[in-house]
Design an enzyme around this catalytic site. Structure first.
Site, PDB file in Angstrom:
ATOM      1  N   ARG A  48       0.857  -1.186   0.000  1.00 57.37           N
ATOM      2  CA  ARG A  48       0.000   0.000   0.000  1.00 57.37           C
ATOM      3  C   ARG A  48       0.894   1.239   0.000  1.00 57.37           C
ATOM      4  O   ARG A  48       1.968   1.227   0.624  1.00 57.37           O
ATOM      5  CB  ARG A  48      -0.871   0.036   1.263  1.00 57.37           C
ATOM      6  CG  ARG A  48      -2.061  -0.907   1.228  1.00 57.37           C
ATOM      7  CD  ARG A  48      -3.118  -0.456   0.222  1.00 57.37           C
ATOM      8  NE  ARG A  48      -4.283  -1.323   0.219  1.00 57.37           N
ATOM      9  CZ  ARG A  48      -4.508  -2.322  -0.634  1.00 57.37           C
ATOM     10  NH1 ARG A  48      -3.625  -2.597  -1.577  1.00 57.37           N
ATOM     11  NH2 ARG A  48      -5.612  -3.028  -0.575  1.00 57.37           N
ATOM     12  N   GLU A  70      -3.925   7.442  -4.939  1.00 54.78           N
ATOM     13  CA  GLU A  70      -4.192   6.857  -6.271  1.00 54.78           C
ATOM     14  C   GLU A  70      -5.505   7.383  -6.836  1.00 54.78           C
ATOM     15  O   GLU A  70      -6.451   7.567  -6.064  1.00 54.78           O
ATOM     16  CB  GLU A  70      -4.247   5.328  -6.153  1.00 54.78           C
ATOM     17  CG  GLU A  70      -2.934   4.748  -5.720  1.00 54.78           C
ATOM     18  CD  GLU A  70      -3.025   3.267  -5.355  1.00 54.78           C
ATOM     19  OE1 GLU A  70      -4.082   2.648  -5.583  1.00 54.78           O
ATOM     20  OE2 GLU A  70      -2.038   2.743  -4.834  1.00 54.78           O
ATOM     21  N   HIS A 120      -1.343   0.293  -9.849  1.00 55.63           N
ATOM     22  CA  HIS A 120      -1.984  -0.634  -8.896  1.00 55.63           C
ATOM     23  C   HIS A 120      -2.616  -1.820  -9.651  1.00 55.63           C
ATOM     24  O   HIS A 120      -3.833  -2.006  -9.636  1.00 55.63           O
ATOM     25  CB  HIS A 120      -3.047   0.091  -8.049  1.00 55.63           C
ATOM     26  CG  HIS A 120      -3.426  -0.676  -6.815  1.00 55.63           C
ATOM     27  ND1 HIS A 120      -3.834  -0.072  -5.649  1.00 55.63           N
ATOM     28  CD2 HIS A 120      -3.448  -2.010  -6.555  1.00 55.63           C
ATOM     29  CE1 HIS A 120      -4.104  -0.993  -4.733  1.00 55.63           C
ATOM     30  NE2 HIS A 120      -3.869  -2.182  -5.264  1.00 55.63           N
TER      31      HIS A 120
HETATM   32  C1  8YV Z   1      -7.437  -4.557  -5.683  1.00 53.36           C
HETATM   33  C2  8YV Z   1      -5.792  -4.846  -3.932  1.00 53.36           C
HETATM   34  O1  8YV Z   1      -8.417  -5.257  -5.054  1.00 53.36           O
HETATM   35  O2  8YV Z   1      -6.402  -6.984  -3.190  1.00 53.36           O
HETATM   36  C3  8YV Z   1      -6.058  -5.853  -2.878  1.00 53.36           C
HETATM   37  O3  8YV Z   1      -5.928  -5.496  -1.700  1.00 53.36           O
HETATM   38  O4  8YV Z   1      -5.346  -3.789  -3.660  1.00 53.36           O
HETATM   39  C4  8YV Z   1      -6.104  -5.157  -5.352  1.00 53.36           C
HETATM   40  O5  8YV Z   1      -6.073  -6.504  -5.635  1.00 53.36           O
HETATM   41  C5  8YV Z   1      -7.684  -4.513  -7.124  1.00 53.36           C
HETATM   42  O6  8YV Z   1      -6.787  -3.647  -7.660  1.00 53.36           O
HETATM   43  C6  8YV Z   1      -9.087  -4.042  -7.472  1.00 53.36           C
HETATM   44  O7  8YV Z   1      -9.276  -2.739  -7.089  1.00 53.36           O
END
Ligand code: 8YV
Length: 319
Positions: free
Chosen positions: A238, A267, A285
């Site tokens: 993150r 983001e 991302h």
């Molecule tokens: C998002 C993610 O879910 O799983 C996570 O925590 O950050 C990613 O896999 C994906 O980008 C959809 O927004």
């Protein structure tokens, strides 16, 4: 979608999901769209909010805790993704509200991208691509890069994704160590309790730790300086885990060699300073972003939704 549809429900969908999942939800339910990042209330109309029986969201978007009291009929929250940092888990728990998420099915793809970013950061593949496209090759050679195989890899947070990164790095004959509150069970890699010591030792530091208040700015200026002028930071965790201002300053001063980043503070806004630096690899991302994995995540999101609406235990409940 291969997962069976849930019984018809009134779903509050926060933010866009993958188009096929959006379509499945719309086909089987009444879907009310909401924007988590801009609104104080889930919906303009309180009567609509009172009808909502399920929330479907994604990990980076989550659910604002302040919305929960405005959704009295809610039976389940189903989140597309593994990250739990944007979900009001304690509030849901207090209300007995099941929360589903989609771990494990994305481990491979996130670890694959971490390795891709690492190799790109060291070998400068994206920069070399720009070099060729600009026609710079006609003027001279591309600068020499950094060897990947056999180097020292530090992993911050050896969970399921961190372990998948370590297994891949073993194939590159890397010397692997990790930091984590307690040593991980059943793994042979070296546990280093101090993040600073890990950064000092490592050539490459890969972040796979969970986001949230506990890890906010864990990677600060001191850690970045310890990683050093030849070190590379890879972040597939993150944006909040890294002090982004310190990262930019250390890259500018040359105190940190390079960075390969899939996640950012705000983001999809990426600071111009990062965009302008050749020693930085940028990705939007996308670590879990393959058709295969996103399909598996969508299936699990629907399975959690269905179970929650039926009052059954979720196949993949948040801890
Ligand atoms: C998002 C993610 O879910 O799983 C996570 O925590 O950050 C990613 O896999 C994906 O980008 C959809 O927004």
């Amino acid at each position: 979608m291969t997962a069976p549809a849930a019984p018809r429900a009134v779903i509050l969908q926060i933010g866009p999901l993958m188009p096929a999942l959006d379509a499945t939800l719309r086909d089987h339910h009444e879907v009310l769209p909401a924007q988590a990042l801009t609104a104080d209330a889930p919906l303009a109309n309180a009567a609509d909010a009172a009808r909502v029986t399920a929330v479907v969201t994604s990990a980076p978007v989550g659910v604002p805790a302040a919305w929960l009291p405005q959704l009295p009929a809610l039976n389940v929250v189903s989140s597309f993704g593994v990250g739990l940092d944007q979900l009001p888990l304690a509030d849901c728990r207090a209300r007995g509200l099941p929360v589903g998420y989609t771990p494990d099915v994305l481990n491979d793809c996130v670890a694959d991208l971490a390795m891709g970013l690492l190799i790109d950061g060291a070998r400068r593949i994206a920069a070399a691509d720009r070099f060729v496209r600009r026609g710079d090759w006609l003027q001279g050679r591309f600068p020499l890069a950094t060897k990947v195989s056999g180097k020292r890899l530090g992993i911050v947070g050896l969970g399921r994704i961190g372990q998948a990164v370590a297994r891949r790095a073993a194939g590159f004959d890397m010397d692997i160590a990790y930091t984590k509150r307690r040593p991980a069970e059943g793994v042979g890699w070296r546990h280093e309790p101090s993040l600073l010591a890990l950064a000092q030792w490592a050539d490459f530091l890969v972040l796979t730790v969970a986001g949230g208040a506990d890890t906010r700015h864990l990677v600060n200026a001191e850690v970045l300086r310890a990683l050093g002028p030849h070190g590379l930071l890879v972040n597939v965790a993150r944006g909040s885990v890294v002090d982004q201002a310190a990262l930019i300053a250390c890259l500018h001063s040359g105190e940190l060699g390079g960075a390969a980043l899939d996640v950012f503070d705000d983001e999809p806004r990426v600071p111009q300073a990062l965009i302008d630096m050749e020693q930085v690899v940028l990705a939007p991302h996308m670590a879990s972003g393959t058709l295969d994995t996103r399909q598996a995540m969508a299936d699990l999101t629907l399975a959690n939704l269905r179970a929650g609406l039926a009052g059954e235990p979720l196949p993949s409940p948040a801890p």
